[in-house]
Design a protein around this motif. Structure first.
Motif, PDB file in Angstrom:
ATOM      1  N   ASP A  22      82.972  85.229 -50.248  1.00 45.28           N
ATOM      2  CA  ASP A  22      82.770  86.495 -49.547  1.00 45.28           C
ATOM      3  C   ASP A  22      81.892  86.261 -48.314  1.00 45.28           C
ATOM      4  O   ASP A  22      82.203  86.665 -47.196  1.00 45.28           O
TER       5      ASP A  22
ATOM      6  N   ASN B 181      82.610  86.548 -44.242  1.00 47.48           N
ATOM      7  CA  ASN B 181      81.753  87.394 -43.399  1.00 47.48           C
ATOM      8  C   ASN B 181      81.150  86.593 -42.246  1.00 47.48           C
ATOM      9  O   ASN B 181      81.035  87.089 -41.128  1.00 47.48           O
TER      10      ASN B 181
ATOM     11  N   HIS C  62      89.301  91.688 -45.124  1.00 46.63           N
ATOM     12  CA  HIS C  62      88.167  90.940 -45.680  1.00 46.63           C
ATOM     13  C   HIS C  62      88.358  90.552 -47.155  1.00 46.63           C
ATOM     14  O   HIS C  62      88.317  89.364 -47.484  1.00 46.63           O
TER      15      HIS C  62
ATOM     16  N   HIS D 219      86.384  92.980 -54.856  1.00 51.10           N
ATOM     17  CA  HIS D 219      84.918  92.889 -54.897  1.00 51.10           C
ATOM     18  C   HIS D 219      84.166  93.965 -54.114  1.00 51.10           C
ATOM     19  O   HIS D 219      83.028  94.251 -54.429  1.00 51.10           O
ATOM     20  N   ASP D 220      84.791  94.571 -53.107  1.00 54.86           N
ATOM     21  CA  ASP D 220      84.077  95.606 -52.351  1.00 54.86           C
ATOM     22  C   ASP D 220      84.537  97.023 -52.673  1.00 54.86           C
ATOM     23  O   ASP D 220      84.077  97.977 -52.046  1.00 54.86           O
TER      24      ASP D 220
ATOM     25  N   TYR E 117      89.946  97.159 -43.112  1.00 53.69           N
ATOM     26  CA  TYR E 117      88.928  96.552 -43.971  1.00 53.69           C
ATOM     27  C   TYR E 117      89.526  95.556 -44.952  1.00 53.69           C
ATOM     28  O   TYR E 117      88.933  94.524 -45.269  1.00 53.69           O
TER      29      TYR E 117
HETATM   30 MN    MN Z   1      82.598  91.527 -49.200  1.00 48.36          MN
END
Ligand code: MN
Length: 491
Positions: free
Chosen positions: A140, A144, A48, A72-73, A45
């Motif tokens: 972001d 994505n 990202h 941010h996530d 992950y």
């Molecule tokens: Mn994100």
């Protein structure tokens, strides 16, 4: 080189005094937080958030933004608490992480147009508090979109549509032209697969021929400018596919690509504004302008999103119509990266690259021609205008709502005319009951103060205090009135 070193090298290029320890810390923190998590592609992950930070560094963003790109996530997807982020990275970064997470939490496609527009407004207001949140969100989304192929078809369509309808126009409004084009082109094949395929095939030979032609034309312009002693960089840009497709739909174009004169446009970049006009003169003395298209001077009259350039269409070699865009290097940077370029520019001027707030005051203090905050508001207005088909009643319902913030940045929507007491009850009935006073944007106000969109409301409470019946005179929400009555009955 390790990926962290690549990121740090990239930042060093424009900000060599940055706090790299903080970047390292965020890198380790996010990597541990996301350990064991995978993306739909099967990659870890962490790829990202790392790439989001890389894109932010491409935009020459400040250290806080890059750190937030990495983090941010972690709150939404890795169960880290905001308190922990605040403890480790301080309130500024925690606030930004919160704003970015909040934006992701707002569902953009509701059951109706009205809900959609409302949510969008909330999103813009949530981000308008700190414009860096928007840039981080756009980066972001960009990453994505680059990895969308791994998701289910349904998710692909939903995310691509949201990108095309919300994020790309948002980038455009903020003057991030290159980002807008990239987002559109990434979304295009998912939304209109057949049209996309058709356009790729149809346009290929035209792009090729036009580029060959441009190479010749470029040499002519270089020579003409050099003869007048103008130092310039002459390049060209290919039109983005989605924007080309939109142009082909225009009635005057009749789906004929040979009528799209800016398929590949020439770009002349010069040092100073006066060189732009001199170059225009040199070019026009060589190739005469096309009368029915004319010259557009966006330097004298910038577009609402701040875009500056001179566009001219000329009969060039073999009488072929060619679009030429003339601008300074600085205008070019801003046309490509808009608000992000602007950010760097502001930071440079104040010589504090890491903790500059891009607020209204600073922008005006720097004597800038436009304020991004003003633009956001203008964009919201246009959004309403473009949805004129929303029935008058719905429109009214929408126009009579306001959006206000808690000190933590939570957004509350309230009816027009709402007061701090209405706000307090919207937060929690206990808070409403115990309200003693209120501050709006840091200033003490009366409890009957009428709130406006964008206000930050702080409630001062006193344990055990009770509402008074007089509050019924100025509160407007049923929620507040009901609670005030309930409290009064208890006495
Ligand atoms: Mn994100």
């Amino acid at each position: 080189m390790k990926d962290l070193d690549v990121l740090i090298a990239k930042i060093k290029d424009y900000n060599f005094k940055a706090d790299f320890d903080l970047v390292r810390k965020a890198y380790d923190f996010a990597q541990i937080a996301h350990a064991g998590q995978q993306r739909a592609s099967g990659e870890p992950y962490f790829v990202h958030p790392f790439n989001t930070a890389m894109i932010l560094a491409d935009y020459k963003m400040d250290i806080s933004s890059i750190v937030v790109g990495l983090l941010h996530d972690t709150v939404e997807d890795a169960g880290v608490s905001l308190t922990e982020i605040r403890k480790e990275f301080g309130p500024e970064i925690a606030g930004l992480v919160n704003a970015v997470s909040k934006v992701s939490g707002i569902k953009l496609r509701g059951s109706s147009e009205e809900i959609f527009v409302e949510n969008l407004r909330k999103m813009i207001l949530a981000m308008a508090k700190d414009l860096r949140a928007i840039i981080i969100k756009l980066c972001d989304r960009l990453h994505n979109m680059m990895t969308l192929q791994y998701l289910s078809e349904e998710r692909q369509k939903k995310i691509a549509r949201e990108t095309l309808e919300v994020y790309a126009p948002l980038a455009g409004r903020l003057g991030m032209g290159e980002t807008e084009g990239q987002l559109e082109d990434l979304a295009f094949p998912y939304i209109y697969p057949q049209e996309y395929q058709w356009l790729v095939e149809y346009s290929k030979p035209y792009f090729k021929k036009t580029e060959e032609f441009l190479e010749k034309a470029t040499r002519v312009v270089y020579k003409a400018l050099a003869e007048e002693g103008i130092k310039a960089k002459v390049t060209f840009r290919k039109k983005h596919l989605y924007s080309l497709w939109c142009k082909l739909q225009r009635p005057e174009i009749e789906k004929d690509i040979t009528k799209v004169y800016d398929l590949v446009a020439m770009r002349v970049l010069v040092e100073e504004v006066k060189d732009c006009y001199t170059s225009l003169g040199v070019i026009h003395s060589k190739w005469r302008p096309v009368p029915w298209i004319g010259i557009r001077d966006f330097i004298a009259l910038p577009k609402p999103n701040g875009y500056r350039s001179i566009h001219t269409n000329v009969f060039s070699l073999h009488e072929r119509i060619l679009e030429i865009q003339i601008r300074t290097f600085e205008m070019h940077e801003q046309a490509e990266n808009g608000i992000a370029a602007h950010w760097f520019y502001v930071a440079e001027k104040t010589k504090k690259t890491s903790d500059v707030k891009l607020d209204k005051g600073k922008i005006f203090a720097l004597g800038e021609k436009f304020s991004w905050v003003k633009q956001l508001v203008a964009w919201q207005k246009q959004l309403i205008d473009s949805r004129e088909f929303v029935e008058a009643i719905k429109f009214d319902a929408f126009a009579h709502r306001i959006f206000v913030f808690s000190p933590k940045g939570d957004v509350f929507d309230l009816p027009f005319g709402a007061t701090p007491v209405d706000f307090a009850y919207a937060v929690h009935s206990d808070l409403g009951d115990q309200t003693m006073g209120a501050k709006v944007n840091g200033k003490m106000v009366g409890l009957d103060f009428k709130l406006k969109s964008g206000d930050m409301v702080e409630i001062l409470k006193k344990e055990g205090s009770k509402p008074t019946a007089g509050w019924l005179d100025f509160t407007v929400t049923n929620l507040a009135k009901r609670n005030i009555l309930k409290s009064a009955r208890k006495i």
